[in-house]
Motif scaffolding. Structure first.
Motif, PDB file in Angstrom:
ATOM      1  N   ARG A 120       0.950  -1.287   0.003  1.00 22.92           N
ATOM      2  CA  ARG A 120      -0.092  -0.089  -0.038  1.00 22.92           C
ATOM      3  C   ARG A 120       0.838   1.116   0.100  1.00 22.92           C
ATOM      4  O   ARG A 120       0.570   2.360  -0.508  1.00 22.92           O
ATOM      5  CB  ARG A 120      -0.932  -0.081   1.099  1.00 22.92           C
ATOM      6  CG  ARG A 120      -1.835  -1.056   1.187  1.00 22.92           C
ATOM      7  CD  ARG A 120      -3.016  -0.898   2.311  1.00 22.92           C
ATOM      8  NE  ARG A 120      -3.573   0.610   2.271  1.00 22.92           N
ATOM      9  CZ  ARG A 120      -4.316   1.165   3.347  1.00 22.92           C
ATOM     10  NH1 ARG A 120      -4.571   0.361   4.247  1.00 22.92           N
ATOM     11  NH2 ARG A 120      -4.714   2.181   3.199  1.00 22.92           N
ATOM     12  N   PHE A 121       2.081   1.302   0.841  1.00 22.75           N
ATOM     13  CA  PHE A 121       2.666   2.343   0.813  1.00 22.75           C
ATOM     14  C   PHE A 121       3.471   2.699  -0.527  1.00 22.75           C
ATOM     15  O   PHE A 121       3.701   3.900  -0.889  1.00 22.75           O
ATOM     16  CB  PHE A 121       4.162   1.999   1.636  1.00 22.75           C
ATOM     17  CG  PHE A 121       5.071   3.232   1.845  1.00 22.75           C
ATOM     18  CD1 PHE A 121       4.720   4.010   2.705  1.00 22.75           C
ATOM     19  CD2 PHE A 121       6.324   3.036   1.363  1.00 22.75           C
ATOM     20  CE1 PHE A 121       5.789   5.086   3.174  1.00 22.75           C
ATOM     21  CE2 PHE A 121       7.149   3.874   1.665  1.00 22.75           C
ATOM     22  CZ  PHE A 121       6.860   5.054   2.511  1.00 22.75           C
ATOM     23  N   LEU A 122       3.865   1.632  -1.502  1.00 24.86           N
ATOM     24  CA  LEU A 122       4.230   1.989  -2.577  1.00 24.86           C
ATOM     25  C   LEU A 122       3.047   2.221  -3.804  1.00 24.86           C
ATOM     26  O   LEU A 122       3.508   2.315  -4.951  1.00 24.86           O
ATOM     27  CB  LEU A 122       5.203   0.834  -3.234  1.00 24.86           C
ATOM     28  CG  LEU A 122       6.415   0.725  -2.293  1.00 24.86           C
ATOM     29  CD1 LEU A 122       7.355  -0.641  -2.829  1.00 24.86           C
ATOM     30  CD2 LEU A 122       7.377   1.785  -2.313  1.00 24.86           C
ATOM     31  N   GLY A 123       1.828   1.871  -3.197  1.00 23.23           N
ATOM     32  CA  GLY A 123       0.955   2.047  -4.428  1.00 23.23           C
ATOM     33  C   GLY A 123       0.674   0.877  -5.409  1.00 23.23           C
ATOM     34  O   GLY A 123       0.614   1.120  -6.605  1.00 23.23           O
ATOM     35  N   TYR A 124       0.570  -0.292  -5.020  1.00 22.06           N
ATOM     36  CA  TYR A 124       0.472  -1.412  -5.714  1.00 22.06           C
ATOM     37  C   TYR A 124      -0.855  -1.528  -6.342  1.00 22.06           C
ATOM     38  O   TYR A 124      -1.858  -1.147  -5.949  1.00 22.06           O
ATOM     39  CB  TYR A 124       0.640  -2.694  -4.798  1.00 22.06           C
ATOM     40  CG  TYR A 124       0.141  -3.861  -5.445  1.00 22.06           C
ATOM     41  CD1 TYR A 124       1.026  -4.811  -5.972  1.00 22.06           C
ATOM     42  CD2 TYR A 124      -1.035  -4.478  -5.547  1.00 22.06           C
ATOM     43  CE1 TYR A 124       0.836  -5.956  -6.758  1.00 22.06           C
ATOM     44  CE2 TYR A 124      -1.540  -5.708  -6.255  1.00 22.06           C
ATOM     45  CZ  TYR A 124      -0.281  -6.333  -6.664  1.00 22.06           C
ATOM     46  OH  TYR A 124      -0.573  -7.503  -7.348  1.00 22.06           O
ATOM     47  N   TYR A 125      -0.693  -1.988  -7.881  1.00 22.01           N
ATOM     48  CA  TYR A 125      -1.762  -2.147  -8.665  1.00 22.01           C
ATOM     49  C   TYR A 125      -1.577  -2.877  -9.832  1.00 22.01           C
ATOM     50  O   TYR A 125      -0.279  -3.481 -10.031  1.00 22.01           O
ATOM     51  CB  TYR A 125      -2.279  -0.752  -9.039  1.00 22.01           C
ATOM     52  CG  TYR A 125      -1.322  -0.137 -10.293  1.00 22.01           C
ATOM     53  CD1 TYR A 125      -1.742  -0.130 -11.266  1.00 22.01           C
ATOM     54  CD2 TYR A 125      -0.230   0.410 -10.021  1.00 22.01           C
ATOM     55  CE1 TYR A 125      -0.836   0.286 -12.435  1.00 22.01           C
ATOM     56  CE2 TYR A 125       0.563   0.757 -10.811  1.00 22.01           C
ATOM     57  CZ  TYR A 125       0.321   0.886 -12.196  1.00 22.01           C
ATOM     58  OH  TYR A 125       1.018   1.448 -13.216  1.00 22.01           O
ATOM     59  N   VAL A 126      -2.564  -3.245 -10.456  1.00 23.72           N
ATOM     60  CA  VAL A 126      -2.371  -4.284 -11.477  1.00 23.72           C
ATOM     61  C   VAL A 126      -3.049  -3.595 -12.897  1.00 23.72           C
ATOM     62  O   VAL A 126      -4.104  -3.048 -12.983  1.00 23.72           O
ATOM     63  CB  VAL A 126      -3.297  -5.769 -11.346  1.00 23.72           C
ATOM     64  CG1 VAL A 126      -3.094  -6.678 -12.566  1.00 23.72           C
ATOM     65  CG2 VAL A 126      -2.696  -6.491 -10.166  1.00 23.72           C
ATOM     66  N   ASP A 127      -1.940  -3.458 -13.738  1.00 24.19           N
ATOM     67  CA  ASP A 127      -2.351  -2.729 -14.923  1.00 24.19           C
ATOM     68  C   ASP A 127      -3.266  -3.337 -16.076  1.00 24.19           C
ATOM     69  O   ASP A 127      -3.842  -4.369 -15.689  1.00 24.19           O
ATOM     70  CB  ASP A 127      -1.232  -2.301 -15.673  1.00 24.19           C
ATOM     71  CG  ASP A 127      -0.275  -3.416 -16.352  1.00 24.19           C
ATOM     72  OD1 ASP A 127      -0.959  -4.555 -16.521  1.00 24.19           O
ATOM     73  OD2 ASP A 127       1.040  -3.189 -16.597  1.00 24.19           O
ATOM     74  N   ASP A 128      -3.567  -2.883 -17.188  1.00 22.69           N
ATOM     75  CA  ASP A 128      -4.357  -3.406 -17.991  1.00 22.69           C
ATOM     76  C   ASP A 128      -3.906  -4.679 -18.875  1.00 22.69           C
ATOM     77  O   ASP A 128      -4.633  -5.476 -19.152  1.00 22.69           O
ATOM     78  CB  ASP A 128      -4.585  -2.203 -19.282  1.00 22.69           C
ATOM     79  CG  ASP A 128      -5.312  -1.082 -18.717  1.00 22.69           C
ATOM     80  OD1 ASP A 128      -5.763  -0.987 -17.677  1.00 22.69           O
ATOM     81  OD2 ASP A 128      -5.059  -0.110 -19.490  1.00 22.69           O
ATOM     82  N   GLU A 147      -0.204  -7.153 -15.324  1.00 24.30           N
ATOM     83  CA  GLU A 147       1.018  -7.063 -14.776  1.00 24.30           C
ATOM     84  C   GLU A 147       1.056  -6.174 -13.436  1.00 24.30           C
ATOM     85  O   GLU A 147       0.398  -5.222 -13.625  1.00 24.30           O
ATOM     86  CB  GLU A 147       1.895  -6.375 -15.712  1.00 24.30           C
ATOM     87  CG  GLU A 147       2.094  -7.032 -16.938  1.00 24.30           C
ATOM     88  CD  GLU A 147       3.556  -7.446 -17.518  1.00 24.30           C
ATOM     89  OE1 GLU A 147       4.400  -6.739 -16.705  1.00 24.30           O
ATOM     90  OE2 GLU A 147       3.853  -8.160 -18.486  1.00 24.30           O
ATOM     91  N   GLU A 148       1.686  -6.616 -12.251  1.00 20.25           N
ATOM     92  CA  GLU A 148       1.961  -6.166 -11.238  1.00 20.25           C
ATOM     93  C   GLU A 148       2.642  -4.818 -11.090  1.00 20.25           C
ATOM     94  O   GLU A 148       3.914  -4.976 -11.812  1.00 20.25           O
ATOM     95  CB  GLU A 148       2.241  -7.161  -9.895  1.00 20.25           C
ATOM     96  CG  GLU A 148       1.214  -8.177  -9.812  1.00 20.25           C
ATOM     97  CD  GLU A 148       1.586  -9.203  -8.870  1.00 20.25           C
ATOM     98  OE1 GLU A 148       2.877  -9.171  -8.577  1.00 20.25           O
ATOM     99  OE2 GLU A 148       0.952 -10.000  -8.084  1.00 20.25           O
ATOM    100  N   ARG A 149       2.194  -3.645 -10.648  1.00 20.20           N
ATOM    101  CA  ARG A 149       3.074  -2.468 -10.760  1.00 20.20           C
ATOM    102  C   ARG A 149       3.039  -1.741  -9.344  1.00 20.20           C
ATOM    103  O   ARG A 149       2.130  -2.095  -8.578  1.00 20.20           O
ATOM    104  CB  ARG A 149       2.630  -1.541 -11.963  1.00 20.20           C
ATOM    105  CG  ARG A 149       2.458  -2.109 -13.378  1.00 20.20           C
ATOM    106  CD  ARG A 149       3.651  -2.085 -13.869  1.00 20.20           C
ATOM    107  NE  ARG A 149       3.733  -2.616 -15.416  1.00 20.20           N
ATOM    108  CZ  ARG A 149       4.697  -2.934 -16.023  1.00 20.20           C
ATOM    109  NH1 ARG A 149       5.955  -2.977 -15.579  1.00 20.20           N
ATOM    110  NH2 ARG A 149       4.500  -3.382 -17.405  1.00 20.20           N
ATOM    111  N   PHE A 150       3.901  -0.700  -9.189  1.00 21.61           N
ATOM    112  CA  PHE A 150       3.749   0.103  -8.161  1.00 21.61           C
ATOM    113  C   PHE A 150       3.785   1.630  -8.532  1.00 21.61           C
ATOM    114  O   PHE A 150       4.563   2.008  -9.519  1.00 21.61           O
ATOM    115  CB  PHE A 150       5.098   0.020  -7.301  1.00 21.61           C
ATOM    116  CG  PHE A 150       5.182  -1.369  -6.403  1.00 21.61           C
ATOM    117  CD1 PHE A 150       4.176  -1.659  -5.426  1.00 21.61           C
ATOM    118  CD2 PHE A 150       5.852  -2.234  -6.752  1.00 21.61           C
ATOM    119  CE1 PHE A 150       4.192  -2.747  -4.749  1.00 21.61           C
ATOM    120  CE2 PHE A 150       5.849  -3.562  -6.102  1.00 21.61           C
ATOM    121  CZ  PHE A 150       5.123  -3.804  -5.163  1.00 21.61           C
TER     122      PHE A 150
END
Length: 292
Positions: free
Chosen positions: A244-252, A255-258
């Motif tokens: 959460r600190f690095l802003g985790y998300y999954v792109d279109d 792929e896992e990203r920060f």
């Protein structure tokens, strides 16, 4: 390796009452050949064969195997079969070691576990795609590259100069605990280590009260939600999980990203990560990238 009963071995028009056999590769259900070594037969032409086994359920003896086809094999053929099997299973073994925290397992220890000469194992590992042998250790190539990159990033931070932090008045820290302030004066990265009850949390609380941080922002993170909550309770400040600190998300593309990375670092002057030894290598690499 499993041990099962092979009832009768038909070989060269002769019947052998086989008894217990060591089944090296249990592929009997699909009818594929497998190597079996008889415990009560001598090593060599009569003790080693390549066979297709049919699984049967015996009302008295339970699971047994009937030999459908068989032929003798020599020692060299078995060695080649074992080497091929080893190559197939190396990535799986390294994955298990990776899950246990071993990104670079000692080569001699792996050879001992597999019961193989170290030199022979090293030759097979060098032929395995995606595997790196270096400095007497073995691991995935991707982990080797991540560790090299991580080391380069940390070395660069050391050369960037320090970030002087004054200890708070009447801090009550021991000489060893107060060393953290001198470490920050030499470089931008510091590691606070010690067993339970050695005062790590107390030292962090004193660090947060440094007069040098007045008007500065501090980010607190931990690998798990439980560790972050405990950090909040001890420090009195908001703490997040590292993701959460690095802003985790999954792109279109899935792929896992920060969101916070080398091009968009977190907006904090000081970042404190509790229980950092729990971080896996990719997350630690992302964390270092995301902290300016």
């Amino acid at each position: 390796m499993q041990q099962d009963e092979v009832e009768i071995l038909r070989w060269r028009k002769t019947l052998y009452q086989a008894g217990p056999f060591q089944v090296v590769e249990a592929t009997n259900l699909s009818g594929e050949p497998l190597v079996a070594v008889g415990e009560n037969l001598s090593w060599g032409e009569e003790g080693l064969f390549l066979a297709s086994l049919k699984e049967e359920r015996h009302p008295r003896y339970g699971r047994r195997y009937r030999v459908v086809r068989s032929r003798p094999v020599d020692v060299q053929e078995v060695i080649l079969t074992a080497q091929e099997k080893l190559r197939r299973h190396i990535p799986g073994a390294l994955s298990l070691l990776e899950e246990a925290g071993h990104t670079a397992f000692p080569l001699h220890a792996l050879a001992h576990l597999l019961g193989l000469p170290q030199e022979a194992l090293a030759r097979e590992l060098e032929k395995t795609p995606g595997v790196r042998v270096a400095y007497g250790r073995v691991g995935f190539e991707r982990n080797y590259l991540l560790e090299r990159s991580l080391l380069a990033s940390l070395e660069a931070r050391k050369k960037e100069g320090g970030y002087p932090l004054r200890p708070p008045p009447k801090h009550g820290l021991s000489e060893t605990q107060a060393e953290i302030f001198r470490v920050f004066a030499k470089g931008k990265v510091a590691a606070l280590t010690g067993g339970p009850g050695t005062g790590k949390s107390y030292t962090v609380a004193a660090l947060l009260k440094s007069p040098s941080l007045e008007g500065k922002t501090v980010g607190l993170a931990a690998p798990t939600g439980k560790a972050a909550k405990r950090m909040e309770e001890l420090s009195g400040e908001k703490a997040l999980t590292v993701h959460r600190f690095l802003g985790y998300y999954v792109d279109d593309k899935g792929e896992e990203r920060f969101r916070h990375n080398a091009h968009n670092p977190v907006p904090h002057h000081l970042v404190i990560v509790d229980e950092a030894s729990m971080l896996d290598l990719p997350t630690f690499h992302a964390l270092v990238d995301g902290v300016s």
